[in-house]
Design a protein around this motif. Structure first.
Motif: not given
Lengths: 355, 320, 205
Positions: A136-142
């Motif tokens: 899994i490689d995930q970019k997201f906004t906390f």
């Protein structure tokens, strides 16, 4: 969006099943580190909490969240349970912030303690999470739910061994208002979500009379940030079935009648829950992690001390506890099988194998 | 360790807000982020006041999501035991302090349809962090803030300009009073009421709300009790085999700590229950000043909260 | 019929008390069947009955056993009184009355567990603490039971075990109760020994 695993097992994580052909088993190293729960030759309920601090390198107490050889297989099993019944994961509307707290706690702990498997990079609230074992490689906004394929609690607990429940604190109690429960010992999150601490423990026999839950609740209401605690619980399961839910009881209940003296050592499992409790910062909620470890009787008796002690505990247990834990039917068969491994010799104090 | 895990901080800024109130900003000593917290939390600040150890709770007023530093506001109380005077007179930028992790005994009920807040004087501080939390995650609120006069109405101007009609200000010396009965009647079902301020205000709000049919579970209040002063007394500590003498301006807990006894504590305000101590023998009168023990438990006399409660009489023996 | 005494049980099994008048700016009374008698008892204790009734809205429906005391309810003389033919028919009006209430409103629930549970759930959803809701049990003790397997709810369960009206499994009735679902829990009784179902006993009347 969804969470597609592209597992990279390497030579550590096993390819095994907790259903159908039940290929799960513990390696010799996993048996040695099994969290055997009995520190003496008898058992009764107690609060038994201790600080959740890192102890005994190599043991299940070394890390904040223990990641072991069953990690990838357990996460695949959880995904299957949720596909069959999405109600196993629920979060009441006011619990989203507690879900972010839990996501932060797990991501930070795992990235710090297992840099070979997990990484977390932060630029303000722009976060980048890599989970190598699951691919899994995930970019997201906390703190922005729209940037993840699931709510924050579901997202991170689809990648973390063990069940989780999140307790809201109000009116002098703890309210189980969210949870990811797929490896449970026969209780229904869908039915119990929204209950307070006394209510969701209501079916447990004997302990209420002994004020165990009153004391435990008082203790937990004082739980502070930065000072997590842990305790053990245990039960019995026939076959290495993580998901013993009441929902599917008609499917797995009949297997309890399948034990014989020939197959018992292989089919009967001691199921140990390592429960850790954390006060969460932003929500003031409390996270319970309930990590289940399965050990086959035939695996456990390879440690002579455990063979002797397990025999004595199961033989002498209070009948109400055997009934509540669901093994009254098989108790005589277990005692008969275990007796072969108890020569009557004294056992040493504590839970660990003799050297 | 008593009091739980600690945070080591440096005083980054001291600002005089008005004649009575100073604001302090703390940052972590190693430059790392401080833990986030929930609105309504407080920290316990440890002070070494020329050999006297003081631990005072102060509400966090900064944004709970801002992990770069914590802010508190301290009202100078010249008649008090000395903690606020020490903060005002001796705490300066660059000074190192030890504080507790944030603790919350005054949390928002996040299921509420609306949050109704009543503040008196320095009691505004927990609402400042709660309002910032609501700003991030949503939630309706209505604030009624009463102070002695305009000059000591800390943060009133900023609140009013940021939140307009949701903020209502009252000044005692201009004869203004919170129209509480009317405010309570027009709240939608599922509203929760929060009050922080002097004891008289707390009692007035709780009584008025009960008379208006508000359930006690919907009314939240925070009251930090200062340990208060009293006659000198001594106590025998059975487990540690010591006898301590408690001075007029000292608490029983402080006297135990000064004698090197590791006694548990958290809030030091009689509210959290952590310091609850069994009374082995009592020949005299326990002066219970906590809000933790029930009236029945206080009357029974088998337990005492040494952070605020005192003793008058001949002999007191504690299980500590 | 006077108030019901249930045997001691586990901590989720709801407990009930006599309705007591409380100060309030409005009063919402929700009752079914013999619950009307509890309401009469409540009103008899009110110091200023006319003042309370002028601020009272009563929602009533006959009980699952057919008890219909609507005439007596109407005669109380509340500012608003309404009779629904069944609980499901009452729910939309109940939802509106509850959602538009203000703090200071007192809620009084009286009658069977099915009615009390569903009204309590509606009120709790507003954020009002459930402990502030008064409940008095009267009349039939039949239960609302959720099948833990198929999630279907069977109303007015009288026997233990019983057959789930949705999936057909034989269920035993636990005292474990969920306020969120407003139902007791039903669990398959013959899972470990399929077909071995004890005879049904009329436990709830």
């Amino acid at each position: 969006m969804s969470l597609d695993f592209k597992p990279a097992r390497g030579d550590f994580f096993k390819d095994e099943t907790f259903r159908d052909d039940f290929t799960f088993k513990n390696s010799p190293a996993a048996i040695r580190r099994f969290p055997f729960p009995f520190d003496r030759d008898e058992y009764m309920y107690s609060v038994n909490m201790e600080p959740h601090v890192s102890t005994r390198p190599g043991s299940v107490f070394e890390h904040t969240f223990d990641v072991d050889e069953h990690y990838v297989a357990e996460m695949i099993d959880r995904a299957k349970v949720l596909a069959e019944d999405p109600l196993r994961c629920q979060s009441l509307p006011h619990m989203t912030l507690a879900g972010w707290d839990l996501l932060e706690l797990i991501m930070e702990s795992n990235a710090r303690e297992y840099p070979q498997w997990f990484s977390l990079t932060k630029n303000g609230n722009q976060w980048h999470w890599i989970n190598r074992p699951l691919g899994i490689d995930q970019k997201f906004t906390f703190l922005d739910e729209s940037t993840l394929p699931y709510g924050p609690m579901e997202y991170i607990t689809r990648q973390t061994q063990g069940d989780f429940s999140l307790q809201d604190e109000r009116d002098g109690s703890l309210w189980m208002d969210a949870g990811m429960i797929t490896t449970q010992a026969d209780w229904s999150l869908d039915f119990d979500v929204g209950m307070n601490f006394m209510e969701w423990h209501a079916p447990v026999p004997l302990a209420h009379e002994k004020m165990v839950f009153d004391r435990a609740l008082k203790f937990l209401l004082k739980l502070q940030q930065g000072s997590p605690v842990r305790r053990f619980n245990w039960t019995m399961t026939v076959n290495p079935l993580l998901d013993t839910a009441p929902e599917t009881y008609p499917k797995w209940g009949p297997t309890k009648t399948s034990l014989t003296q020939e197959n018992l050592g292989h089919k009967q499992h001691l199921r140990v829950e390592l429960q850790a409790l954390f006060r969460l910062p932003r929500s003031n909620a409390i996270a319970f992690s309930i990590r289940a470890y399965l050990g086959k009787f035939e695996e456990l008796v390879t440690v002579p001390k455990w063979g002797r002690r397990l025999h004595r505990v199961i033989r002498d247990i209070h009948p109400d506890i055997a009934a509540y834990k669901g093994f009254w039917r098989n108790q005589p068969a277990m005692v008969e099988w275990l007796a072969k491994y108890d020569d009557g010799a004294p056992t040493s104090p504590g839970v660990w194998p003799d050297a | 360790m008593s009091g739980g895990a600690k945070l080591e901080v440096t005083v980054a800024e001291v600002v005089e807000v008005n004649a009575l109130i100073k604001r302090f900003r703390f940052v972590s000593r190693d430059g790392a982020a401080l833990p986030a917290f929930s609105g309504g939390s407080h920290i316990v600040v440890e002070m070494d006041d020329h050999g006297v150890r003081r631990l005072n709770p102060y509400s966090l007023m900064s944004d709970p999501a801002d992990t770069s530093g914590y802010e508190i506001s301290v009202r100078r109380d010249d008649a008090g035991r000395g903690g606020s005077v020490f903060m005002h007179s001796h705490v300066t930028p660059g000074m190192r302090l030890t504080i507790s992790h944030p603790l919350n005994f005054f949390a928002l009920d996040t299921r509420a349809k609306k949050h109704l807040m009543i503040a008196g004087g320095i009691g505004i501080t927990p609402f400042l962090s709660q309002i910032k939390q609501l700003g991030h995650f949503g939630g309706r609120f209505e604030l009624h803030y009463a102070t002695r006069n305009r000059d000591v109405a800390a943060y009133a101007t900023g609140l009013k300009s940021a939140h307009g009609d949701r903020v209502n200000l009252y000044y005692d010396d201009e004869g203004q009073v919170v129209p509480l009965a009317e405010v309570l009647t027009r709240q939608p079902i599922g509203t929760h009421l929060y009050v922080c301020g002097p004891k008289g205000m707390l009692n007035w709000v709780r009584k008025t709300a009960a008379a208006a049919g508000w359930p006690a579970q919907s009314v939240h209040f925070e009251e930090f009790l200062a340990p208060g002063t009293g006659l000198v007394f001594s106590a025998q500590l059975a487990r540690s085999g010591k006898t301590v003498t408690v001075g007029t301006h000292q608490s029983l807990l402080e006297a135990m700590e000064a004698a090197g006894v590791d006694a548990p504590y958290l809030c030091r305000g009689g509210a959290c229950g952590q310091c609850e101590t069994n009374v082995i023998r009592c020949d005299g009168t326990l002066l219970h000043r906590d809000v933790w023990l029930s009236p029945a438990e206080q009357a029974e006399g088998a337990k005492i909260m040494p952070c605020v409660s005192r003793f008058e009489g001949k002999t007191l023996v504690l299980d500590r | 019929m006077s108030k019901t005494n249930f045997p001691p049980s586990i901590k989720t099994r709801p407990v009930y008390a006599e309705l007591e008048p409380r100060p309030g700016t409005a009063h919402v009374i929700i009752a079914d069947g013999e619950g009307a008698e509890a309401v009469a008892h409540l009103l008899a204790k009110v110091p200023d009955r006319a003042l309370m009734l002028a601020r009272t809205h009563i929602l009533y429906t006959p009980g699952p056993n057919g008890t219909d005391q609507w005439a007596a309810v109407l005669a109380f003389g509340a500012a608003q009184a309404y009779c629904a033919p069944t609980i499901p028919a009452m729910l939309p009006r109940m939802a509106k009355v509850v959602a538009e209430a203000h703090m200071g409103t007192q809620f009084y629930l009286a009658g069977t567990e099915g009615l009390i549970g569903q009204a309590e759930r509606e009120i709790m959803m507003t954020g009002l603490p459930f402990a502030a809701i008064q409940k008095e049990h009267r009349g039939s003790t039949v239960r609302r039971v959720q099948c833990v397997h198929c999630k279907g709810i069977t109303e007015n369960v009288a026997t233990d075990p019983f057959k789930c009206s949705h999936c057909g499994l034989n269920l035993f009735v636990r005292d474990h109760y969920s306020r969120r679902i407003a139902a007791f829990q039903g669990v398959n009784i013959d899972a470990e020994d399929p077909g071995l179902v004890p005879a049904a006993v009329e436990k709830f009347k």
